[in-house]
Design a protein around this motif. Structure first.
Motif, PDB file in Angstrom:
ATOM      1  N   CYS A   9      -0.400 -37.054  -8.901  1.00  0.00           N
ATOM      2  CA  CYS A   9      -1.613 -36.838  -9.558  1.00  0.00           C
ATOM      3  C   CYS A   9      -1.881 -38.002 -10.519  1.00  0.00           C
ATOM      4  CB  CYS A   9      -1.984 -35.480 -10.338  1.00  0.00           C
ATOM      5  SG  CYS A   9      -0.249 -35.017 -11.145  1.00  0.00           S
ATOM      6  N   ASP A  31      -0.584 -24.054   1.962  1.00  0.00           N
ATOM      7  CA  ASP A  31      -2.151 -23.665   1.385  1.00  0.00           C
ATOM      8  C   ASP A  31      -2.709 -24.832   1.157  1.00  0.00           C
ATOM      9  OD1 ASP A  31      -4.186 -22.870   0.298  1.00  0.00           O
ATOM     10  OD2 ASP A  31      -3.097 -21.648  -1.289  1.00  0.00           O
ATOM     11  N   PRO A  32      -3.969 -25.470   1.649  1.00  0.00           N
ATOM     12  CA  PRO A  32      -4.616 -26.338   1.379  1.00  0.00           C
ATOM     13  C   PRO A  32      -5.684 -26.278  -0.074  1.00  0.00           C
ATOM     14  CG  PRO A  32      -5.795 -25.469   3.100  1.00  0.00           C
ATOM     15  CD  PRO A  32      -4.686 -24.377   2.765  1.00  0.00           C
ATOM     16  N   GLY A  33      -4.841 -26.643  -1.172  1.00  0.00           N
ATOM     17  CA  GLY A  33      -5.442 -26.230  -2.419  1.00  0.00           C
ATOM     18  C   GLY A  33      -4.583 -25.456  -3.642  1.00  0.00           C
ATOM     19  N   ALA A  34      -2.984 -25.483  -2.848  1.00  0.00           N
ATOM     20  CA  ALA A  34      -2.089 -25.258  -3.900  1.00  0.00           C
ATOM     21  C   ALA A  34      -1.123 -26.484  -4.183  1.00  0.00           C
ATOM     22  CB  ALA A  34      -1.244 -24.063  -3.362  1.00  0.00           C
ATOM     23  N   PHE A  35      -0.755 -26.700  -5.211  1.00  0.00           N
ATOM     24  CA  PHE A  35       0.176 -28.030  -5.499  1.00  0.00           C
ATOM     25  C   PHE A  35       1.240 -27.687  -6.664  1.00  0.00           C
ATOM     26  CE2 PHE A  35      -2.546 -28.873  -9.176  1.00  0.00           C
ATOM     27  CZ  PHE A  35      -3.828 -28.011  -8.741  1.00  0.00           C
ATOM     28  N   ARG A  94       4.614 -28.874  -5.347  1.00  0.00           N
ATOM     29  CA  ARG A  94       4.635 -30.540  -5.308  1.00  0.00           C
ATOM     30  C   ARG A  94       4.994 -30.866  -6.548  1.00  0.00           C
ATOM     31  NH1 ARG A  94       1.565 -33.925  -7.878  1.00  0.00           N
ATOM     32  NH2 ARG A  94      -0.176 -32.496  -8.138  1.00  0.00           N
ATOM     33  N   VAL A 120      -4.960 -24.225  -9.999  1.00  0.00           N
ATOM     34  CA  VAL A 120      -6.515 -24.032 -10.238  1.00  0.00           C
ATOM     35  C   VAL A 120      -7.208 -25.459  -9.965  1.00  0.00           C
ATOM     36  CG1 VAL A 120      -8.325 -23.106 -11.750  1.00  0.00           C
ATOM     37  CG2 VAL A 120      -5.843 -22.720 -12.112  1.00  0.00           C
ATOM     38  N   ALA A 121      -8.395 -25.424  -9.001  1.00  0.00           N
ATOM     39  CA  ALA A 121      -9.012 -26.316  -8.699  1.00  0.00           C
ATOM     40  C   ALA A 121     -10.372 -26.212  -8.063  1.00  0.00           C
ATOM     41  CB  ALA A 121      -8.161 -27.124  -7.684  1.00  0.00           C
ATOM     42  N   GLY A 162      -5.910 -27.943 -12.913  1.00  0.00           N
ATOM     43  CA  GLY A 162      -4.256 -28.261 -12.777  1.00  0.00           C
ATOM     44  C   GLY A 162      -3.482 -26.903 -12.768  1.00  0.00           C
TER      45      GLY A 162
END
Ligand SMILES: Cc1cc2nc3c(=O)[nH]c(=O)nc-3n(C[C@H](O)[C@H](O)[C@H](O)COP(=O)(O)O)c2cc1C
Ligand code: FES
Lengths: 162, 593
Positions: B10, B185-189, B192, B342-343, B350
């Motif tokens: 990020c 899950d597209p939207g979880a990071f 990462r 959270v996005a 973040g």
């Protein structure tokens, strides 16, 4: 003109460090993909011979996973994030703009072999959505106009080089 | 004085590398006695504020600069580093953001250099494994984990201690431990951030797991879309080997353990544990029926334990501070802390790590400061494609496994996508379903064909071709797919559709009976129109890719121009709804209706 990462590297050299254990199948495909640029027919046969399995089985595995390509892709691999955060923040518009700028659709490569566009599910930079990754470099907080600027800059750089 | 620059994905994508390089070159010009230590660090969780630079003075006080670029870097060097004057306008106070958070998983992210094993050792790193090897039996380690109440953070929420006990009790050898770093899950990071920011914590967690279950080999299954995570993990593994934390006879204890990274190849279903093992074995990643569970018959037919990154990163803390300490956080059957990604439309997006049991409202409206552009929260989608969508009226729901499940959503991966009034719920449901439909491995019919049928219906509804009865058909199909699929991919795929129907049925109705998209988002149901504010600047004409805007560019007075030529007009037939004109208009003179 197509960009093949290495003209000189042979399949044999690329695969030389692997033994005949079947768990090497995906790592071998991955190394073909990164070193040669795509999964070649020759490569599939070499893997099959090494692991002592039918080539069909190697193809079976290779086609299951999104990472493997069977044609060379562009010098610049544009991964446009279509994940949830990017979706709600306008990823469709970004994709559309890049597609129009390059005159190709998602999954295709430009005539000059410079760009390939591909959708990807999430790059893990969701708080900076929408994002795209070009050859491992992430561009964040995009708008259609910003995305086009990035592409134009790459094009210009290429033109200057040649 | 020290300077650290946030260089997780990020931070880098927001321009952090440029900032780091600038600091490096500026600092190298400073005179010898102005010694300044420059280092990289991981993601602090406040991704919206990247690139982030911390200047730490000799007393340890942290000055946090956000949204830094090359020019601001030079200012910081001149004013703060050389003249000793912090630049107040560029500083932010992050205390309100962190005050309600408890950092266990993310304890080191954004503080230490993830590429330095010494930095990890300085913050009690590898002390937990030392403690376990020196003073604890294998059983005691498992007991401690059980006592913590920790449940798997990868989705299903199964007790970690129990899972370990099952594998430890299986007499077959060898045994394996796998870290699930597929974060599909597209939207979880969150995973990462841990892999890039504190990779040694994951290794130490795996070592503790391996010791307690007698595993001699471990794998980290990391998705290929996270190249930086793979790189930093490899650095960490090499360093750990060199220092004798991995390999034979670790710290003289007689315990042998080593691990390797296995890169995923881009299939969501491979996050499912049995499919994941198939792909390590060199096969197509297709799930199989359980039982046998991995603890009974896992990788290569041997006893195997699979844990999520976050679960494993919790372990060193639990062993070092005791299970009871971890158990103090949380409520009911959900103990400890959980990281939420959270996005979406939220202002301060973040990573947020909070004790289980906090309300959604608290997380979204307080910690993350609500919605961008002062719009209102409409819904929050939890747990990605397997999860559910909750309306604003349920924001007081607290996050724990049981309470969330009752509402139709799940804790899942901790992905939290916040939607405002411009997000169409039918489109969001369609988005998730098209994702799961594409990612279905095709093994079982209900998942393969059922999701396709549901998607067709949703596409029709979004295109204004929905029929009365479609909603009931979606419910019927959804329930059948849930009940009959082999793995949880199909078993949960209908959830986003079923929950949006449950909470936003009127939006489905508007699409079907009135051909109207209340969020003004579905392309087939909206038109673009230029309104009175148009001043004839022509910027929309320039960007329009389909020549759909006509009119004469203004030269001179606005009123005269209006009288003579009239404002610009969009020809609806030609308009492809690409949104370029709206983005380019500085006068808010284009309206969607
Ligand atoms: C379709 C599907 C995808 C999954 N993806 C992931 C994932 O990306 N990461 C993960 O940790 N678990 C994922 N899981 C859950 C795993 O199967 C497994 O339950 C988990 O890794 C166990 O670890 P835990 O006990 O620490 O949670 C997925 C499950 C399914 C059905
Ligand atoms: S959704 Fe695009 S980076 Fe995660």
């Amino acid at each position: 003109m197509k960009f093949i990462l290495s003209e000189t590297l042979t399949t044999e050299e690329v695969l030389k460090d692997f033994n005949e254990e079947k768990s090497n199948l995906i790592p071998m495909l991955q190394i073909l993909q990164t070193k040669i640029g795509y999964v070649t027919r020759e490569g599939v046969y070499a893997i099959a011979a090494k692991l002592n399995v039918p080539p069909a089985e190697v193809y079976g595995v290779a086609t299951f996973f999104a990472q493997f390509k069977f044609e060379p892709s562009g010098k610049y691999h544009i991964l446009i994030c279509m994940g949830t955060a990017c979706h709600v923040n306008g990823a469709r518009e970004v994709l559309g703009a890049v597609e129009r700028e390059l005159g190709i659709n998602e999954g295709e490569t430009t005539e000059d072999g410079l760009f390939t566009i591909e959708e990807v599910a999430c790059l893990g930079c969701c708080s900076l959505a929408p994002v795209m990754m070009i050859n491992k470099e992430i561009h964040a907080g995009l708008t259609p106009t910003k995305a086009i600027k990035v592409i134009k800059a790459i094009r210009k750089e290429e033109e200057n080089e040649s | 004085m020290k300077v650290r620059v946030g260089l997780a994905s990020c931070g880098i994508s927001a321009g952090g590398q440029v900032v780091y390089d600038e600091f490096e070159s500026e600092i190298s010009k400073l005179v010898e006695d102005k010694k300044i230590e420059l280092s990289i660090t991981g993601c602090l969780g406040i991704c919206f504020a990247e690139p982030i630079v911390d200047v730490i003075d000799d007393e340890g006080k942290v000055y946090r600069y956000t949204k830094i670029d090359k020019k601001k870097t030079q200012q910081i060097v001149q004013k703060h580093l050389i003249e000793g004057q912090p630049i107040d306008e560029l500083l932010i106070n992050t205390d309100p953001i962190f005050a309600q958070q408890v950092k266990i998983v993310l304890r080191n992210c954004g503080f230490i250099d993830p590429e330095s094993i010494e930095a990890y050792e300085e913050v009690d790193g590898y002390k937990a494994i030392r403690k376990a090897l020196d003073k604890m039996t294998k059983e005691e380690v498992i007991e401690e984990v059980k006592e913590s109440g920790l449940r798997g953070r990868g989705g299903a929420g199964f007790s970690t201690g129990m899972k370990w006990m099952f594998a430890a009790n299986n007499p077959n050898e060898p045994r394996y431990i796998i870290c699930n770093a597929d974060e599909g899950d597209p939207g979880a990071f969150a995973n990462r951030a841990v892999l890039e920011g504190d990779p040694h914590a994951v290794l130490e967690g795996m070592m503790l797991a391996a010791y307690s279950m007698g595993c001699e080999k471990g794998y980290i299954y990391c998705r290929a879309e996270y190249p930086l995570a793979v790189e930093r993990l490899q650095i960490a593994i090499d360093q750990a080997r060199e220092k004798g934390y991995l390999g034979y006879n670790i710290m003289g204890s007689g315990f042998d353990f080593d691990l390797e990274i296995f890169e995923g190849a881009g299939a969501f279903v491979c996050g499912e544990e049995t499919a994941l093992m198939q792909s390590i074995e060199g096969a197509r990643g297709m799930p199989r029926l359980r039982p046998p569970y991995p603890a009974q018959k896992g990788l290569f037919g041997q006893p195997t334990t699979i844990n999520n990154v976050e679960t494993l990163a919790d372990i060193p803390y639990i062993i070092l501070h005791g299970g009871a300490k971890y158990y103090e956080y949380g409520i009911a059957k959900s103990r400890g802390t959980k990281v939420f990604s959270v996005a979406g439309k939220v202002r301060n997006g973040g990573l947020v790590e909070v004790p289980m049991g906090m309300s959604l409202r608290n997380i979204i409206c307080d910690i993350c400061d609500g919605i961008k552009d002062d719009k209102k929260v409409k819904a929050v989608q939890l747990g990605g494609p397997s999860g559910g969508c909750l309306p604003e009226s349920l924001l007081d729901t607290v996050v724990d496994y049981e309470t969330l499940t009752e509402t139709g959503a799940i804790v899942g991966s901790g992905g939290m996508i916040v939607a405002d009034e411009t997000t169409c719920m039918v489109d969001l449901a369609r988005f998730f379903l098209s994702f799961t439909q594409q990612e279905s491995c095709g093994k079982c019919t209900f998942c393969r064909i059922g999701t396709k049928r549901m998607l067709e219906i949703l596409n029709n509804i979004c295109d204004g071709k929905g029929k009365v009865g479609d909603i009931e058909e979606l419910e019927r199909l959804g329930t059948t797919i849930k009940n009959s699929s082999l793995c949880a991919l199909g078993g949960t795929a209908p959830n986003p559709v079923l929950t949006t129907i449950r909470y936003f049925r009127q939006e489905y109705d508007a699409h079907i009976t009135e051909q109207r998209c209340p969020a003004k988002s579905c392309k087939a149901l909206i038109t673009y129109e230029i309104i009175d504010g148009c001043v004839g600047c022509g910027s929309c004409v320039r960007v329009c890719p389909s020549d759909a805007i006509i009119g004469t560019k203004r030269k001179g007075d606005v009123d005269l121009w209006r009288e003579e030529h009239g404002i610009f007009v969009i020809i609806d037939d030609k308009c492809i709804r690409c949104h370029m004109c709206i983005a380019s208009c500085r006068y808010d003179a284009i309206e969607v209706s």
